[in-house]
Design a protein around this motif. Sequence first.
Motif: not given
Length: 325
Positions: A300-305, A81-87, A260-266
């Motif tokens: 990168p957009a997925d940085t926060y996660t 649930a914490l993984m970005p969809d890039t993984i 951009d925190r929200d790029a990874a989660v919202a």
Amino acid sequence: MSSITLRLGVLLGASALALTACAGTSSASTDSAGASTTIDVQDNNGAQTVKNPPASVVATDNRTFQTLSDWGVELSAGAVALMPDTIAYTKDDSIIDLGSHREPDLESVVAAEPDLIVNGQRFAQFHDDFAKLTPEATVLELDPRDGHPLDAELKRQTTVLGEVFGKQAEARQLNDDLDAAVARAKKAYDKNEKVMAVITSGGDIGYAAPGNGRTLGPVFDILGLAPALEVEDSSEDHQGDDISVEAIAKSNPDWILAMDRDAAVAADDASYQPANELLAGSAALENVPAVKNQHIVYMPADTYTNEGIQTYTKFFNSFADALEG
């Protein structure tokens, strides 16, 4: 049979028994072919013995997901649930999802029967729970430690994981890539230029303090950047510290580094405002040199996660590209 021959036979027999006994005492660390069945490494909690290779692996540390995935390490369970969809793990339905750190399903780790749990970051608080639920597993934690340079800590994490999974060459390459990216950015940076770091979230622009600000703070120390603004009592808040955009503008930065925190989660939220739109559309910032000269570099957009070594390497190279340009 002579007495000398008899005594020689007894001695040879005793030697054989002694050798057999020695082999028996080392069977926990080597197999019948002499191959190691465990490996000893150091993590944040000291010496750890890990099964070699681990048959069942659980991962909960965001900084390690991309490394483990790129190395082809199969997971039995993880904080999917914490993984970005890039993984790639996010597309593997066979992995037991332990959920997020806010509502974790810790008990589900038992079904994975892990030999190794790579734990850390948001799940670091559950170390003792994992140790209690899976007493046979090694709980390995390699979070960057306070008081140590972040780049060195990322390389330490990668090196230890390389030892555990037999990916020493791959680990060295990741470390070399980070070093090269850092060297590029440091060489290209003009020490007379002032730098501001910000985190955007919920339509707001937050301040990431040099040194201790979330994610971008350590970049100042690694690259030797001159901060445009330093605020007392700054924090590591994941949305940045709440200071006015006018204060950011008054500091007149030559460069702005942004996460951009929200790029990874919202990013799918209808109210999501990308960092580039927030910064470019801010009337208060329109005359700031960094904005006028388009000297804004985004993580990168997925940085926060996905705050691992690959993320920082990519960012440092992006910053170097902009500085060299």
